[in-house]
Scaffold this active site. Structure first.
Site, PDB file in Angstrom:
ATOM      1  N   ASP A   1      28.525  47.229  31.191  1.00 30.38           N
ATOM      2  CA  ASP A   1      30.319  47.129  31.090  1.00 30.38           C
ATOM      3  C   ASP A   1      30.436  48.473  30.870  1.00 30.38           C
ATOM      4  O   ASP A   1      30.293  49.169  29.861  1.00 30.38           O
ATOM      5  CB  ASP A   1      30.513  46.187  29.733  1.00 30.38           C
ATOM      6  CG  ASP A   1      32.422  46.562  29.312  1.00 30.38           C
ATOM      7  OD1 ASP A   1      32.594  46.980  29.930  1.00 30.38           O
ATOM      8  OD2 ASP A   1      32.687  44.952  28.889  1.00 30.38           O
TER       9      ASP A   1
ATOM     10  N   ASP B   1      34.902  45.697  35.642  1.00 34.27           N
ATOM     11  CA  ASP B   1      34.098  46.829  35.178  1.00 34.27           C
ATOM     12  C   ASP B   1      32.983  46.326  34.349  1.00 34.27           C
ATOM     13  O   ASP B   1      32.181  46.970  33.510  1.00 34.27           O
ATOM     14  CB  ASP B   1      34.682  47.494  33.851  1.00 34.27           C
ATOM     15  CG  ASP B   1      34.951  46.633  32.746  1.00 34.27           C
ATOM     16  OD1 ASP B   1      34.998  44.722  32.819  1.00 34.27           O
ATOM     17  OD2 ASP B   1      34.951  46.784  31.726  1.00 34.27           O
ATOM     18  N   GLU B   2      32.497  44.528  34.742  1.00 35.22           N
ATOM     19  CA  GLU B   2      31.131  44.193  34.419  1.00 35.22           C
ATOM     20  C   GLU B   2      30.179  43.925  35.762  1.00 35.22           C
ATOM     21  O   GLU B   2      30.986  43.094  36.483  1.00 35.22           O
ATOM     22  CB  GLU B   2      31.541  43.484  33.843  1.00 35.22           C
ATOM     23  CG  GLU B   2      32.202  43.675  32.356  1.00 35.22           C
ATOM     24  CD  GLU B   2      33.222  42.433  31.676  1.00 35.22           C
ATOM     25  OE1 GLU B   2      32.461  41.449  31.905  1.00 35.22           O
ATOM     26  OE2 GLU B   2      33.572  42.845  30.450  1.00 35.22           O
TER      27      GLU B   2
HETATM   28  N1  DCP Z   1      42.145  45.301  31.601  1.00 34.15           N
HETATM   29  C1  DCP Z   1      43.875  44.484  31.877  1.00 34.15           C
HETATM   30  N2  DCP Z   1      44.540  43.943  30.437  1.00 34.15           N
HETATM   31  C2  DCP Z   1      43.447  43.478  29.181  1.00 34.15           C
HETATM   32  C3  DCP Z   1      42.163  44.029  29.227  1.00 34.15           C
HETATM   33  C4  DCP Z   1      41.690  44.647  30.417  1.00 34.15           C
HETATM   34  O1  DCP Z   1      44.055  44.829  32.885  1.00 34.15           O
HETATM   35  N3  DCP Z   1      44.053  42.732  29.005  1.00 34.15           N
HETATM   36  C5  DCP Z   1      41.798  45.697  32.321  1.00 34.15           C
HETATM   37  C6  DCP Z   1      41.921  47.526  31.871  1.00 34.15           C
HETATM   38  C7  DCP Z   1      40.327  47.640  31.329  1.00 34.15           C
HETATM   39  C8  DCP Z   1      39.948  46.828  32.449  1.00 34.15           C
HETATM   40  O2  DCP Z   1      40.284  45.781  32.463  1.00 34.15           O
HETATM   41  O3  DCP Z   1      39.455  49.303  31.633  1.00 34.15           O
HETATM   42  C9  DCP Z   1      38.304  46.369  31.411  1.00 34.15           C
HETATM   43  O4  DCP Z   1      39.041  45.527  30.782  1.00 34.15           O
HETATM   44  P1  DCP Z   1      37.884  45.267  29.036  1.00 34.15           P
HETATM   45  O5  DCP Z   1      38.538  44.419  28.086  1.00 34.15           O
HETATM   46  O6  DCP Z   1      35.987  45.581  29.704  1.00 34.15           O
HETATM   47  O7  DCP Z   1      38.406  47.623  28.818  1.00 34.15           O
HETATM   48  P2  DCP Z   1      37.409  48.144  28.984  1.00 34.15           P
HETATM   49  O8  DCP Z   1      37.406  48.500  29.074  1.00 34.15           O
HETATM   50  O9  DCP Z   1      38.684  49.226  28.932  1.00 34.15           O
HETATM   51  O10 DCP Z   1      37.410  48.722  27.198  1.00 34.15           O
HETATM   52  P3  DCP Z   1      36.069  48.795  27.383  1.00 34.15           P
HETATM   53  O11 DCP Z   1      35.472  50.358  26.912  1.00 34.15           O
HETATM   54  O12 DCP Z   1      36.179  47.632  25.558  1.00 34.15           O
HETATM   55  O13 DCP Z   1      35.312  47.623  28.210  1.00 34.15           O
HETATM   56 CA    CA Z   2      35.122  47.652  29.706  1.00 39.07          CA
HETATM   57 CA    CA Z   3      34.464  44.213  30.052  1.00 41.80          CA
END
Ligand code: DCP
Ligand code: CA
Ligand code: CA
Length: 363
Positions: A9, A108-109
């Site tokens: 992730d 992102d996964e």
């Molecule tokens: N995303 C979004 N709206 C949300 C959740 C996520 O647009 N409510 C998008 C933006 C993030 C991507 O999806 O960058 C990946 O989601 P993650 O939940 O994995 O969040 P992050 O990668 O931002 O943070 P983490 O470091 O917790 O993985």
């Molecule tokens: Ca992420």
């Molecule tokens: Ca994620």
């Protein structure tokens, strides 16, 4: 050989991509946001870096609320989904070079079955995971969190366990200990609603959950979910890791905060849902040629409206089309009240030119 699964992730993905390309942003609170239209700060936070999170900012939060929490020097940027999708595709191409069964799970996964690659050995698995992290760091400058475990659910939870830049390996003999004291909401598939229902039955940790009988879980959740919870809470829900067949359409439906026919209010919620669906689409190898608005009224009728869009349309273009469809729909009936809304991308076509197979014909 018992399965060994690796789950990856990318950390605060959208925000981190912005940081990498603009290093002076590092150390400042940073939010990447979907702006839904009319006013300069209507919309929601899509991704926040860990500095912004320390002020309580979270993905999904309205931009206005985030601004109230954040100090002066914070940076707020509009999403560049096409760009993140390109970076994502390049990263996934790098992962494919490891030649293991691999499934891209979202922008992102990714999940990989590394059993054969590491000969079933957890010491080798940890080395493998380190190599994966190094390659992503070297080629893209990005950190990620990686989990390794005996199945996908455990590998995902291991990846969540120490973010950012984490690496957690859960060997089969440590599974019970790993799960025992974690809150139930850490189990993939348990959302706020399930968490509340479990709390009403004094089930707070995954250990508590694992002590429930299948019958009791079936009473609460029905057979399918009960089966999953029963096995997953014991750490033994197993899945084959393989590439997904190409999608025919892609949609996302959400419930409005309250019943409404206010275009701005609907758009705020719809923009967040659309950005999520759009990022899934963008990270697949397909363009949509049609965009659909799904509206579910307070009388529980489902109405859909559709329009053509340019192949490779930007998120902004998509949101403009949806706004138009929504405005027109509301004009047809002044009593129409909406309860849920959604978006559907269809008429999917492969990104790289024509295919000889005509399996993507619209319908
Ligand atoms: N995303 C979004 N709206 C949300 C959740 C996520 O647009 N409510 C998008 C933006 C993030 C991507 O999806 O960058 C990946 O989601 P993650 O939940 O994995 O969040 P992050 O990668 O931002 O943070 P983490 O470091 O917790 O993985
Ligand atoms: Ca992420
Ligand atoms: Ca994620």
């Amino acid at each position: 050989m018992p399965r060994i699964v690796l789950f990856l992730d990318l950390d605060y993905f959208f925000a981190q991509v912005e940081e990498v390309e603009n290093p002076e942003l590092r150390g400042k609170p940073l939010c990447v946001c979907v702006f839904s239209g009319r006013t300069s700060d209507s919309g929601v936070v899509s991704s926040a870096n860990y500095v912004a999170r320390r002020f309580g900012v979270k993905a999904g939060m309205p931009i206005k609320a985030a601004k109230k929490l954040l100090p002066e020097e914070s940076v707020i940027l509009p999403v560049r989904l096409e760009h993140y999708a390109t970076v994502s595709r390049q990263i996934m191409e790098n992962l494919k070079k490891f030649n293991t069964p691999l499934r891209v799970e979202s922008i992102d996964e990714a999940v990989m079955d590394i059993t054969q690659a590491v000969g079933g050995d957890y010491i080798e698995a940890e080395k493998f995971a380190k190599k994966v992290k190094e390659i992503i760091r070297a080629n893209f400058g990005l950190t990620c969190s990686v989990g390794v475990g005996p199945n996908r659910v455990l590998a995902k939870m291991a990846a969540d366990y120490s973010k950012p830049d984490g690496l957690t390996v859960v060997k089969p003999e440590k599974v019970e200990e790993f799960l025992r004291d974690l809150p139930v909401k850490n189990l993939p598939g348990i959302g706020a609603k399930t968490e509340r229902l479990l709390a009403e039955h004094q089930i707070k940790t995954i250990g508590d959950l694992s002590r429930q009988s299948l019958e009791k879980l079936e009473e609460l959740f029905g057979p399918k979910k009960a089966h999953y919870l029963y096995l997953a809470s014991r750490g033994i829900y197993d899945e084959v890791i393989e590439e997904r067949p190409p999608p025919k359409q892609l949609s996302k439906i959400v419930t409005l905060k309250r019943n409404t026919r206010e275009v701005e209010e609907v758009m705020e919620t719809l923009a967040a849902a659309t950005s999520e669906a759009y990022s899934r689409l963008a990270s697949s190898k397909f363009f949509a040629s049609k965009i659909g608005l799904i509206a579910i009224t307070t009388r529980l009728e489902t109405i859909t409206r559709q329009a053509d869009i340019r192949l490779g349309a930007t998120l902004d273009e998509v949101l403009r089309s949806l706004r138009l469809l929504l405005t027109k729909l509301l004009e047809t009936d002044e009593k129409l009240m909406l309860r849920r809304v959604g978006v559907r991308f269809s008429g999917l076509k492969p990104v790289s030119g024509q295919t000889s197979l005509n399996i993507f014909s619209e319908g």
